[in-house]
Motif scaffolding. Sequence first.
Motif, PDB file in Angstrom:
ATOM      1  N   ASN A   1      36.952  49.924  41.495  1.00  0.00           N
ATOM      2  CA  ASN A   1      38.348  49.856  41.912  1.00  0.00           C
ATOM      3  C   ASN A   1      39.064  51.147  41.505  1.00  0.00           C
ATOM      4  O   ASN A   1      38.481  52.010  40.856  1.00  0.00           O
ATOM      5  N   SER A   2      40.340  51.243  41.882  1.00  0.00           N
ATOM      6  CA  SER A   2      41.023  52.531  41.739  1.00  0.00           C
ATOM      7  C   SER A   2      42.534  52.376  41.692  1.00  0.00           C
ATOM      8  O   SER A   2      43.093  51.437  42.258  1.00  0.00           O
ATOM      9  N   PHE A   3      43.180  53.331  41.031  1.00  0.00           N
ATOM     10  CA  PHE A   3      44.642  53.431  41.060  1.00  0.00           C
ATOM     11  C   PHE A   3      45.116  54.323  42.211  1.00  0.00           C
ATOM     12  O   PHE A   3      46.315  54.498  42.402  1.00  0.00           O
ATOM     13  N   SER A   4      44.183  54.901  42.955  1.00  0.00           N
ATOM     14  CA  SER A   4      44.552  55.904  43.960  1.00  0.00           C
ATOM     15  C   SER A   4      45.544  55.391  44.984  1.00  0.00           C
ATOM     16  O   SER A   4      46.577  56.018  45.228  1.00  0.00           O
ATOM     17  N   LYS A   5      45.249  54.281  45.617  1.00  0.00           N
ATOM     18  CA  LYS A   5      46.110  53.809  46.693  1.00  0.00           C
ATOM     19  C   LYS A   5      47.316  53.013  46.191  1.00  0.00           C
ATOM     20  O   LYS A   5      48.441  53.262  46.628  1.00  0.00           O
ATOM     21  N   PRO A   6      47.165  52.058  45.272  1.00  0.00           N
ATOM     22  CA  PRO A   6      48.342  51.285  44.836  1.00  0.00           C
ATOM     23  C   PRO A   6      49.350  52.064  44.008  1.00  0.00           C
ATOM     24  O   PRO A   6      50.535  51.776  44.046  1.00  0.00           O
ATOM     25  N   ALA A   7      48.889  53.077  43.253  1.00  0.00           N
ATOM     26  CA  ALA A   7      49.796  53.836  42.389  1.00  0.00           C
ATOM     27  C   ALA A   7      50.011  55.257  42.880  1.00  0.00           C
ATOM     28  O   ALA A   7      50.748  56.017  42.247  1.00  0.00           O
ATOM     29  N   GLY A   8      49.371  55.636  43.984  1.00  0.00           N
ATOM     30  CA  GLY A   8      49.506  56.999  44.493  1.00  0.00           C
ATOM     31  C   GLY A   8      48.743  58.020  43.675  1.00  0.00           C
ATOM     32  O   GLY A   8      49.120  59.188  43.599  1.00  0.00           O
ATOM     33  N   PHE A   9      47.618  57.616  43.071  1.00  0.00           N
ATOM     34  CA  PHE A   9      46.864  58.486  42.175  1.00  0.00           C
ATOM     35  C   PHE A   9      45.745  59.244  42.884  1.00  0.00           C
ATOM     36  O   PHE A   9      44.775  59.641  42.248  1.00  0.00           O
ATOM     37  N   THR A  10      45.851  59.459  44.186  1.00  0.00           N
ATOM     38  CA  THR A  10      44.779  60.170  44.886  1.00  0.00           C
ATOM     39  C   THR A  10      44.546  61.558  44.297  1.00  0.00           C
ATOM     40  O   THR A  10      43.415  62.050  44.279  1.00  0.00           O
ATOM     41  N   GLY A  11      45.602  62.199  43.817  1.00  0.00           N
ATOM     42  CA  GLY A  11      45.462  63.507  43.187  1.00  0.00           C
ATOM     43  C   GLY A  11      45.375  63.427  41.673  1.00  0.00           C
ATOM     44  O   GLY A  11      44.781  64.290  41.028  1.00  0.00           O
ATOM     45  N   VAL A  12      45.930  62.381  41.099  1.00  0.00           N
ATOM     46  CA  VAL A  12      45.902  62.206  39.645  1.00  0.00           C
ATOM     47  C   VAL A  12      44.495  61.839  39.178  1.00  0.00           C
ATOM     48  O   VAL A  12      44.038  62.281  38.137  1.00  0.00           O
ATOM     49  N   ARG A  13      43.792  61.031  39.942  1.00  0.00           N
ATOM     50  CA  ARG A  13      42.415  60.600  39.738  1.00  0.00           C
ATOM     51  C   ARG A  13      42.260  59.621  38.579  1.00  0.00           C
ATOM     52  O   ARG A  13      42.227  59.997  37.414  1.00  0.00           O
ATOM     53  N   LEU A  14      42.163  58.344  38.911  1.00  0.00           N
ATOM     54  CA  LEU A  14      41.918  57.318  37.907  1.00  0.00           C
ATOM     55  C   LEU A  14      41.405  56.055  38.595  1.00  0.00           C
ATOM     56  O   LEU A  14      41.990  55.580  39.567  1.00  0.00           O
TER      57      LEU A  14
END
Length: 410
Positions: free
Chosen positions: A245-258
């Motif tokens: 799973n990922s924080f990319s889409k729900p938190a906007g972390f596509t560039g933050v990476r988590l």
Amino acid sequence: MINRNKNFKNLAAGYLFPEIGKRRKAFAASNPGAQIISLGIGNTTEPLTPHIVEAMKNYVDSLGTKEGYCGYQDDSAGFTELRERIAKVLYNNVVSPSEVFVSDGAKCDVGRLQQLFGSDVRVAVQDPAYPVYVDGSVMVGAAGKKPATSKGYREITYMPCLPENNFFPDLSVVKKNSLIYFCSPNNPTGAVATKTQLEKLVNYARENSCIILFDAAYSAFIRDSSLPKTIYEIKGAKECAIEINSFSKPAGFTGVRLGWTVVPEELKFQDGTKVQTAWARITNTFFNGASIIAQMGGYAALDDIGLSEMKGLIDYYLENASIIREALESENFKAMGVKVYSGGNAPYVWAQFPGKDSWEVFDAILSQCHVVTTPGVGFGPSGESFIRFSSFGHRESVEEACKRLKNFKL
């Protein structure tokens, strides 16, 4: 000179998204005045939310002090507090913090996970599917012993997911002792597996000694409470499934990476050794842990304020998806026989242009509407004649793109 990894010669020519970028660049060069809008790659566009930003800012400030500075983490699996919060908030403690491994994103983990199984493992993927599942398998030699054909890689079992089977595959085609890639909500189709369907998947995996790699990167978009958000809602899943799973889409972390991966204690290899032990060895060997700044943002995202902010962000993209669907269901598209699939629980709209070549439709939409989409065939053989429309975009851009699409002719 040293030869390259021999498995690379088995890769299909060109990764999907660079090819889209190439065509977009060529179109822009020949049409300098065109205002191109992207409904293509699933990259988030809206700013990080205030609470999450504040948490990361505060931590950055603390890194500038002797008391607050932190170098390498003691455990590459991530800060204990974040792992505890993921287990409690997102899994209701069905998984334990020790089973949660924090990473620099789901895509990165999907690639690393192949190291667990090596080149002899059988591979089965949903068709269509996120390209990394297939390409990652080929790169480690698990799926590319024979060259690719127009129907895909010969060493991979493709599980067609089409309107005819409600986008849930016939599992009987999967061989025993296979690694099964499964994504829900699915990228690219947007389909969400029901509890009954996931029970079939888990039961099949257990009965046939398979391991499921369950990609739940879009689970936060599920609004229908009857639909499972995690494979671990299914009895027996901890004995046969790894969840990414990922924080990319729900938190906007596509560039933050988590992101994170859950590897249950109960999951074992054929020889009885724990998969989790091997995964810990891989992460400790190849990975020094996710950015501590990103982890502080993820920790804040899972408190009450952070969850509320993320919900607002997800609602924004889901509304974009609704606007796109409305445009594709206009009389203009109906006259072309276009069929639209999107259940409101994913950020993608999957549309079929019966009898048409996906890349030809992509080029036609780009040429006429100056809108970038994603050709379905890039996700696998069963994606032919489909186009994926992404809801990740500024509202005004999505509305303008949809205005243009309503005048599209094929």
